[in-house]
Write a protein that holds these residues in place. Structure first.
Motif, PDB file in Angstrom:
ATOM      1  N   TYR A   1      43.013  24.330  45.418  1.00 51.02           N
ATOM      2  CA  TYR A   1      43.440  22.935  45.307  1.00 51.02           C
ATOM      3  C   TYR A   1      44.792  22.766  44.636  1.00 51.02           C
ATOM      4  O   TYR A   1      45.608  21.921  45.064  1.00 51.02           O
ATOM      5  N   PRO A   2      45.135  23.531  43.587  1.00 44.78           N
ATOM      6  CA  PRO A   2      46.484  23.356  43.004  1.00 44.78           C
ATOM      7  C   PRO A   2      47.609  23.626  43.980  1.00 44.78           C
ATOM      8  O   PRO A   2      48.737  23.161  43.765  1.00 44.78           O
ATOM      9  N   LEU A   3      47.330  24.356  45.060  1.00 45.73           N
ATOM     10  CA  LEU A   3      48.398  24.691  46.014  1.00 45.73           C
ATOM     11  C   LEU A   3      48.630  23.591  47.036  1.00 45.73           C
ATOM     12  O   LEU A   3      49.705  23.538  47.637  1.00 45.73           O
ATOM     13  N   TRP A   4      47.638  22.724  47.251  1.00 41.95           N
ATOM     14  CA  TRP A   4      47.800  21.743  48.326  1.00 41.95           C
ATOM     15  C   TRP A   4      47.441  20.307  47.930  1.00 41.95           C
ATOM     16  O   TRP A   4      47.409  19.418  48.805  1.00 41.95           O
ATOM     17  N   PHE A   5      47.182  20.050  46.626  1.00 42.07           N
ATOM     18  CA  PHE A   5      46.805  18.673  46.250  1.00 42.07           C
ATOM     19  C   PHE A   5      47.923  17.668  46.520  1.00 42.07           C
ATOM     20  O   PHE A   5      47.693  16.465  46.662  1.00 42.07           O
ATOM     21  N   TRP A   6      49.175  18.142  46.578  1.00 40.33           N
ATOM     22  CA  TRP A   6      50.316  17.257  46.840  1.00 40.33           C
ATOM     23  C   TRP A   6      50.245  16.595  48.211  1.00 40.33           C
ATOM     24  O   TRP A   6      50.964  15.614  48.488  1.00 40.33           O
ATOM     25  N   LEU A   7      49.380  17.123  49.092  1.00 39.87           N
ATOM     26  CA  LEU A   7      49.254  16.513  50.407  1.00 39.87           C
ATOM     27  C   LEU A   7      48.734  15.077  50.318  1.00 39.87           C
ATOM     28  O   LEU A   7      49.094  14.227  51.133  1.00 39.87           O
ATOM     29  N   PHE A   8      47.855  14.814  49.341  1.00 36.54           N
ATOM     30  CA  PHE A   8      47.245  13.481  49.260  1.00 36.54           C
ATOM     31  C   PHE A   8      48.258  12.392  48.904  1.00 36.54           C
ATOM     32  O   PHE A   8      48.334  11.369  49.603  1.00 36.54           O
ATOM     33  N   PRO A   9      49.024  12.554  47.828  1.00 42.22           N
ATOM     34  CA  PRO A   9      49.992  11.478  47.554  1.00 42.22           C
ATOM     35  C   PRO A   9      51.116  11.397  48.584  1.00 42.22           C
ATOM     36  O   PRO A   9      51.675  10.317  48.819  1.00 42.22           O
ATOM     37  N   MET A  10      51.457  12.505  49.204  1.00 40.93           N
ATOM     38  CA  MET A  10      52.583  12.490  50.138  1.00 40.93           C
ATOM     39  C   MET A  10      52.179  11.929  51.496  1.00 40.93           C
ATOM     40  O   MET A  10      52.925  11.148  52.108  1.00 40.93           O
ATOM     41  N   TYR A  11      50.988  12.292  51.981  1.00 38.87           N
ATOM     42  CA  TYR A  11      50.603  11.885  53.333  1.00 38.87           C
ATOM     43  C   TYR A  11      49.357  10.999  53.368  1.00 38.87           C
ATOM     44  O   TYR A  11      49.078  10.367  54.376  1.00 38.87           O
ATOM     45  N   GLY A  12      48.606  10.957  52.248  1.00 38.51           N
ATOM     46  CA  GLY A  12      47.380  10.154  52.269  1.00 38.51           C
ATOM     47  C   GLY A  12      47.466   8.873  51.480  1.00 38.51           C
ATOM     48  O   GLY A  12      46.542   8.055  51.520  1.00 38.51           O
ATOM     49  N   GLY A  13      48.512   8.718  50.735  1.00 36.62           N
ATOM     50  CA  GLY A  13      48.656   7.491  49.984  1.00 36.62           C
ATOM     51  C   GLY A  13      47.727   7.377  48.799  1.00 36.62           C
ATOM     52  O   GLY A  13      47.414   6.264  48.353  1.00 36.62           O
ATOM     53  N   GLN A  14      47.237   8.468  48.281  1.00 36.26           N
ATOM     54  CA  GLN A  14      46.377   8.444  47.098  1.00 36.26           C
ATOM     55  C   GLN A  14      46.711   9.643  46.219  1.00 36.26           C
ATOM     56  O   GLN A  14      47.356  10.586  46.656  1.00 36.26           O
ATOM     57  N   GLY A  15      46.227   9.602  44.958  1.00 39.02           N
ATOM     58  CA  GLY A  15      46.652  10.581  43.977  1.00 39.02           C
ATOM     59  C   GLY A  15      46.096  11.967  44.168  1.00 39.02           C
ATOM     60  O   GLY A  15      46.637  12.935  43.630  1.00 39.02           O
ATOM     61  N   GLY A  16      45.035  12.112  44.880  1.00 41.64           N
ATOM     62  CA  GLY A  16      44.406  13.419  45.083  1.00 41.64           C
ATOM     63  C   GLY A  16      43.017  13.252  45.658  1.00 41.64           C
ATOM     64  O   GLY A  16      42.701  12.212  46.254  1.00 41.64           O
ATOM     65  N   VAL A  17      42.160  14.260  45.473  1.00 39.12           N
ATOM     66  CA  VAL A  17      40.787  14.177  45.936  1.00 39.12           C
ATOM     67  C   VAL A  17      40.071  13.097  45.133  1.00 39.12           C
ATOM     68  O   VAL A  17      40.123  13.068  43.894  1.00 39.12           O
TER      69      VAL A  17
ATOM     70  N   ILE B   1      38.827   7.055  40.950  1.00 35.06           N
ATOM     71  CA  ILE B   1      39.030   8.246  40.128  1.00 35.06           C
ATOM     72  C   ILE B   1      39.485   9.384  41.033  1.00 35.06           C
ATOM     73  O   ILE B   1      38.799   9.752  41.996  1.00 35.06           O
ATOM     74  N   TYR B   2      40.680   9.904  40.728  1.00 39.63           N
ATOM     75  CA  TYR B   2      41.236  10.990  41.524  1.00 39.63           C
ATOM     76  C   TYR B   2      41.434  12.215  40.628  1.00 39.63           C
ATOM     77  O   TYR B   2      41.604  12.100  39.404  1.00 39.63           O
ATOM     78  N   LEU B   3      41.424  13.388  41.284  1.00 39.09           N
ATOM     79  CA  LEU B   3      41.795  14.633  40.597  1.00 39.09           C
ATOM     80  C   LEU B   3      43.306  14.788  40.754  1.00 39.09           C
ATOM     81  O   LEU B   3      43.799  15.411  41.707  1.00 39.09           O
ATOM     82  N   ASP B   4      44.041  14.251  39.798  1.00 41.10           N
ATOM     83  CA  ASP B   4      45.485  14.187  40.009  1.00 41.10           C
ATOM     84  C   ASP B   4      46.317  14.622  38.815  1.00 41.10           C
ATOM     85  O   ASP B   4      47.541  14.682  38.912  1.00 41.10           O
ATOM     86  N   ASN B   5      45.688  14.920  37.637  1.00 40.80           N
ATOM     87  CA  ASN B   5      46.500  15.394  36.513  1.00 40.80           C
ATOM     88  C   ASN B   5      46.288  16.886  36.320  1.00 40.80           C
ATOM     89  O   ASN B   5      45.318  17.458  36.839  1.00 40.80           O
ATOM     90  N   PRO B   6      47.191  17.553  35.597  1.00 44.52           N
ATOM     91  CA  PRO B   6      47.106  19.016  35.474  1.00 44.52           C
ATOM     92  C   PRO B   6      45.770  19.508  34.923  1.00 44.52           C
ATOM     93  O   PRO B   6      45.251  20.531  35.379  1.00 44.52           O
ATOM     94  N   PHE B   7      45.188  18.780  33.971  1.00 48.62           N
ATOM     95  CA  PHE B   7      43.910  19.223  33.413  1.00 48.62           C
ATOM     96  C   PHE B   7      42.806  19.187  34.472  1.00 48.62           C
ATOM     97  O   PHE B   7      42.045  20.147  34.631  1.00 48.62           O
ATOM     98  N   GLU B   8      42.716  18.088  35.189  1.00 46.15           N
ATOM     99  CA  GLU B   8      41.673  17.961  36.219  1.00 46.15           C
ATOM    100  C   GLU B   8      41.878  18.967  37.341  1.00 46.15           C
ATOM    101  O   GLU B   8      40.920  19.533  37.872  1.00 46.15           O
ATOM    102  N   ILE B   9      43.123  19.191  37.689  1.00 42.05           N
ATOM    103  CA  ILE B   9      43.404  20.176  38.742  1.00 42.05           C
ATOM    104  C   ILE B   9      43.012  21.571  38.278  1.00 42.05           C
ATOM    105  O   ILE B   9      42.427  22.374  39.030  1.00 42.05           O
ATOM    106  N   GLY B  10      43.314  21.902  37.015  1.00 44.56           N
ATOM    107  CA  GLY B  10      42.930  23.209  36.485  1.00 44.56           C
ATOM    108  C   GLY B  10      41.424  23.390  36.431  1.00 44.56           C
ATOM    109  O   GLY B  10      40.903  24.459  36.768  1.00 44.56           O
ATOM    110  N   VAL B  11      40.689  22.343  35.996  1.00 46.69           N
ATOM    111  CA  VAL B  11      39.220  22.423  35.966  1.00 46.69           C
ATOM    112  C   VAL B  11      38.680  22.592  37.383  1.00 46.69           C
ATOM    113  O   VAL B  11      37.728  23.352  37.622  1.00 46.69           O
TER     114      VAL B  11
END
Length: 442
Positions: free
Chosen positions: A158-174, A184-194
């Motif tokens: 997920y850390p490698l491709w989460f940028w797809l959501f804000p760039m093409y999906g219009g939302q912060g992440g999963v 609630i999105y997984l969009d900050n470094p802590f949540e992405i790391g977890v």
């Protein structure tokens, strides 16, 4: 028989890996083979289930007519073919070696005999049962394996491709949760790391889950597509019978050779000496007396050889007094001191008693010849329905059933009566050889 002592062992040096097994598992070829087996099982099980149920149901439904029998036989024969394919697939992907089941047994040739053999074969019906049972298990294992594998790698990467959501999906992440007012999105470094950490746990657990799933597949293939226990036992008994026949023939040849080269040759020479003594009796009584005296010594030697030969066939002391006395007599002839302990409340059948005697006798002979020991011990006792023998010595060790023919031949003899031979003989000693025989009372 010769038991090889002092032979070096080929030590298998374990492979050294920088990563522990738990971290290597997701990348090992074994995991991918097992995962491939699970993925292939679903389409294959659907095809096999459809074929098996359709053909067998159609055949049973048509039994009111003559067509039912050939249709049912053809369906079961197809199931046998699928079984052969599944054994090959398990061999290639799961490293599971399953022997082919017993072939069809036809007393006559022809189509009718073939149909009867297929319908009466247990292998045919077990193959059909495999086709029925595999489908629900294949669906379950497919769903579990695919979900664990996909979730694990998706979260891990997920850390490698989460940028797809804000760039093409219009939302912060999963999105974990969302309603009209909260998102609630997984969009900050802590949540992405977890998230990646959870994915790592799933990824590391997936190979072991897949392996556990394929254990059931191994049981199904081995239990339903391999030879039956009865057929396996028949093959073992046929092999054991061959070993017994070969052993008996070898013993007969040895007895014949010993008689021909030993006692028979000595008796022939004795007869010639007595004939010469008879001719000299009138003209030279003293020479005749010397020849008769020499012949008397030859008679004693021939008698001793015959006693030794009879003891090698079956010693009288074993028949009269049992293993304790017979093994004590054998131990007294060993070149090293031997302690004998026999703890038996009753005697086994003569056949088992004889095998136990000759097993200990051959092991003690090999200790005398090869072990360079200064002490040996023999223990005999009973554990439930097994007769246990143990021969130990403090010699140089290195005895191995794969080196030479002595222990290998002894292992075959014991195996012919459902016995076991276990050798513990590290280089440098000591040597501990344990034999286990079935207990059968008189």
């Amino acid at each position: 028989m010769a038991m090889e002592y002092g032979q070096g062992y080929g030590l298998d040096v374990p492979d050294k890996h920088r990563l522990p097994a738990g971290l290597r598992a997701p990348f090992e070829a074994r995991h991918w083979r097992e995962l491939g087996y699970v993925l292939l099982s679903l389409p294959i099980s659907i095809l096999l289930f459809t074929y098996a149920v359709t053909m067998v149901s159609l055949g049973i439904g048509l039994l009111v007519t003559f067509l039912g029998i050939p249709v049912l036989a053809a369906g079961l024969a197809g199931c046998r073919g699928f079984g052969a394919m599944e054994r090959a697939r398990a061999r290639g992907l799961l490293d599971l070696e399953v022997s082919d089941p017993e072939p069809l047994r036809m007393r006559k040739r022809g189509f009718m005999a073939w149909m009867g053999a297929v319908l009466k074969s247990g292998t045919s019906w077990r193959s059909f049962l495999y086709g029925v049972l595999q489908l629900p298990w294949a669906v379950f294992s497919f769903v579990v394996a695919v979900n664990f594998w996909a979730i694990g790698w998706t979260l891990l990467t997920y850390p490698l491709w989460f940028w797809l959501f804000p760039m093409y999906g219009g939302q912060g992440g999963v999105q974990l949760y969302g309603d009209e007012t909260h998102h609630i999105y997984l969009d900050n470094p802590f949540e992405i790391g977890v998230t990646a950490l959870v994915g790592l746990l799933f990824t590391l657990a997936t190979p072991w889950i897949v392996r556990a799933l394929t254990m059931v597949d191994r049981l199904l293939v081995h239990g339903l597509l391999g030879p039956s226990r009865l057929a396996t036992r028949v093959v073992e008994l046929e092999s054991d019978r061959g070993v017994v026949v070969d052993t008996a023939a070898a013993d007969l040849r040895r007895i014949e050779r010993d008689l021909h080269d030993g006692a028979q040759a000595r008796l022939v020479a004795l007869a010639m000496d007595l004939g010469l003594a008879k001719e000299k009796l009138a003209e030279d009584p003293q020479a005749a007396a010397r020849m008769v005296d020499s012949a008397h010594g030859e008679v004693k030697t021939a008698l001793q050889e015959l006693r030794d030969l009879a003891r090698g066939i079956h010693p009288a002391v074993l028949t009269d007094r049992g293993l304790d006395a017979a093994l004590s007599a054998v131990a007294s002839r060993c070149t090293v001191p031997v302690e004998v302990q026999v703890d038996l409340a009753q005697r086994p059948v003569p056949a088992i008693e004889g095998i136990a005697y000759f097993t200990v006798s051959e092991l003690l002979q090999n200790i005398s010849k090869h072990s360079r020991a200064t002490w040996a011990g023999v223990d005999v006792w009973r554990v439930e329905n097994r007769l246990m023998l143990q021969v130990v010595d403090n010699g140089v060790g290195g005895a191995d059933t794969s080196v030479g023919s002595g222990l290998a031949g002894l292992t075959e003899r014991l195996d012919a009566v459902d016995g076991i031979l276990v050798v513990d003989s590290p280089v440098g000693g000591p040597t501990r050889i344990t034999a286990e025989l079935p207990w059968r009372t008189v």
